[in-house]
Design an enzyme around this catalytic site. Structure first.
Site, PDB file in Angstrom:
ATOM      1  N   GLU A  11      23.827  -7.031  29.876  1.00 51.34           N
ATOM      2  CA  GLU A  11      23.964  -8.826  29.798  1.00 51.34           C
ATOM      3  C   GLU A  11      25.131  -8.717  28.756  1.00 51.34           C
ATOM      4  OE1 GLU A  11      21.572 -12.625  28.969  1.00 51.34           O
ATOM      5  OE2 GLU A  11      20.546 -10.784  28.272  1.00 51.34           O
ATOM      6  N   ALA A  22      22.212 -16.613  22.575  1.00 51.95           N
ATOM      7  CA  ALA A  22      22.085 -15.817  21.349  1.00 51.95           C
ATOM      8  C   ALA A  22      22.980 -14.477  21.309  1.00 51.95           C
ATOM      9  CB  ALA A  22      20.641 -15.239  21.279  1.00 51.95           C
ATOM     10  N   HIS A  51      25.235 -17.065  31.531  1.00 51.21           N
ATOM     11  CA  HIS A  51      25.753 -17.015  30.284  1.00 51.21           C
ATOM     12  C   HIS A  51      27.490 -17.935  30.693  1.00 51.21           C
ATOM     13  CE1 HIS A  51      23.144 -15.714  27.097  1.00 51.21           C
ATOM     14  NE2 HIS A  51      22.925 -14.955  28.231  1.00 51.21           N
ATOM     15  N   HIS A  94      18.584 -15.392  33.864  1.00 56.18           N
ATOM     16  CA  HIS A  94      17.453 -16.663  33.420  1.00 56.18           C
ATOM     17  C   HIS A  94      18.086 -17.915  33.941  1.00 56.18           C
ATOM     18  CE1 HIS A  94      20.368 -16.535  30.456  1.00 56.18           C
ATOM     19  NE2 HIS A  94      20.043 -15.186  29.679  1.00 56.18           N
ATOM     20  N   ASN A 143      19.014 -21.443  31.764  1.00 54.18           N
ATOM     21  CA  ASN A 143      19.434 -21.212  30.456  1.00 54.18           C
ATOM     22  C   ASN A 143      20.853 -20.831  30.414  1.00 54.18           C
ATOM     23  OD1 ASN A 143      16.710 -21.717  29.521  1.00 54.18           O
ATOM     24  ND2 ASN A 143      15.954 -19.681  29.683  1.00 54.18           N
ATOM     25  N   ARG A 167      26.218 -34.781  40.599  1.00 55.26           N
ATOM     26  CA  ARG A 167      27.598 -34.840  40.670  1.00 55.26           C
ATOM     27  C   ARG A 167      28.481 -33.644  40.563  1.00 55.26           C
ATOM     28  NH1 ARG A 167      29.587 -39.582  42.930  1.00 55.26           N
ATOM     29  NH2 ARG A 167      28.218 -41.410  42.337  1.00 55.26           N
ATOM     30  N   ASP A 226      12.610 -11.585  29.587  1.00 51.75           N
ATOM     31  CA  ASP A 226      13.946 -11.656  28.533  1.00 51.75           C
ATOM     32  C   ASP A 226      13.250 -11.419  27.036  1.00 51.75           C
ATOM     33  OD1 ASP A 226      16.177 -12.119  27.587  1.00 51.75           O
ATOM     34  OD2 ASP A 226      16.298 -13.975  27.822  1.00 51.75           O
ATOM     35  N   ALA A 263      16.303 -17.432  21.723  1.00 48.56           N
ATOM     36  CA  ALA A 263      17.013 -16.022  21.720  1.00 48.56           C
ATOM     37  C   ALA A 263      15.901 -14.943  22.466  1.00 48.56           C
ATOM     38  CB  ALA A 263      16.763 -15.469  20.384  1.00 48.56           C
TER      39      ALA A 263
END
Length: 363
Positions: free
Chosen positions: A123, A134, A188, A209, A212, A220, A264, A298
């Site tokens: 990740e 985090a 992310h 995730h 998140n 839209r 996670d 986190a």
């Protein structure tokens, strides 16, 4: 060993009362018994051991510490919680630290009492600064194929998933180059629907995730969430420790075959409340919630078995929740013949649960 009279989970999501045979010498599910030992599972659910493809740590340890003993203790803790296979997940860190961490997966015993390491979830560091969560911003950068190859070699070519932000320069080329060797997950990220759609077309097949560290689903601007829902081959992880309505609607949106429950979890999991660390940043654990000091979530402080139980409490049928915590994650990392299943020839990683979903026995 013969497990008799149990309600055995099937990949359709149903349960059927039948026998299950285990070769205790090879720790494999078999067609015929080599001995006459019988375990009477009357009134118990028989399901595969859970598969967590996104977990950073537990019991005070983190995969990114690069400590073999710590990783082994994580594996022992997970096994005690019914999580019998996992992908230790790295944080955004300098290459030398990731190299040291990735090498440790070869030092953990693949033995009774330890969760099996199915591979690594990388990740970062190829993530968006705007949606870093985090992750530490100073270590983030664009996808780097040469770096990835070096890290893969350090792990013994055991990276199973990599999370990237598809809007970063070079992402499309990276996805096309590695799509056949690793599951490529979008996360992310600030990606628009169009960017995410192109990434899935290029070979991405996973979402890190869901909800998140990505833009929300907007009518839209549907973003990664909308693009993933529209892509039949995309599977979506979700941390099941939050809002019940979100969990139920995610399953409706993606269907039972594409949802993956993850924890996670970070190092505070299984520990008392207090201050811990994740990716070089201080984290406060309070109950199951883990946050940076500014309130940014986190990871989590719960394990996958509790996440699966949460899903059931939130209204997801038990057979569907089991699928999302076993066979779906195994399929996402192309290990479904080995783990997350009760098929003949697979690892005999088996949980026996009572009607209240308490663990009675772990094989």
């Amino acid at each position: 060993m013969i497990i008799k009279n149990g309600l055995v989970w099937e990949e359709s999501g149903s349960f059927r009362k039948k026998e299950l045979v285990v070769d205790t010498t090879t720790h494999r599910i078999a067609e015929t018994a080599e001995d006459d030992t019988v375990f009477d599972a009357e009134g118990l659910y028989v399901i595969p051991g859970l598969v967590d493809v996104h977990i950073h740590g537990a019991r005070g340890h983190d995969f990114s510490d690069g400590n073999s003993k710590g990783l082994a203790e994580i594996a022992q803790y997970l096994h005690s919680c019914g999580v019998t296979s996992f992908c230790p997940t790295s944080m955004t860190l300098p290459e030398e630290q990731l190299t040291a961490a990735f090498a440790t997966i070869n030092d953990v015993p693949d033995a009774a009492g330890y969760a099996h390491i199915a591979g690594i979830h990388m990740e970062g560091p190829y993530l968006s600064p705007e949606k870093k969560g985090a992750q530490k911003a100073s270590y983030l950068h664009a996808p780097d194929a040469a770096m990835f190859r070096r890290l893969s070699a350090a792990s013994g070519n055991k990276i199973r998933i990599i999370t990237i932000a598809p809007e970063l320069p070079g992402s499309d080329a990276f996805i096309r180059e590695f799509k056949d060797t690793v599951a490529i997950s979008l996360g992310h990220s600030t990606a628009s629907y169009e960017i995410a759609e192109n990434a899935f077309a290029a070979g991405a097949n996973h979402v890190t995730h869901l909800f998140n560290a990505m833009p929300p689903l907007h009518h839209r601007d549907p973003g990664i969430i909308g693009a993933a829902a529209d892509c039949p081959h995309a599977m979506a992880e979700i941390i099941c420790d939050g809002i019940p309505s979100v969990i139920r609607n995610a399953f409706r949106m993606f269907g039972n075959d594409r949802m993956i429950l993850i924890s996670d979890a970070m190092r505070a999991t299984g520990m008392e409340d207090g201050e811990y660390e994740l990716g070089g940043q201080p984290v406060i654990k309070k109950g199951r919630l883990a946050t940076l000091k500014d309130g940014t979530i986190a990871g989590s402080a719960t394990n996958l078995f509790d996440c699966m139980k949460n899903a059931v409490q939130f209204g997801i049928p038990l057979g569907v929740a089991v699928k999302a915590a076993t066979c779906n994650p195994a399929k996402s990392i192309e290990c479904s013949q080995e783990i997350g299943t009760l098929a003949v020839g697979a690892r005999a990683d088996i949980l026996l649960l009572d009607q209240d979903l308490n663990i009675v026995k772990i094989l």
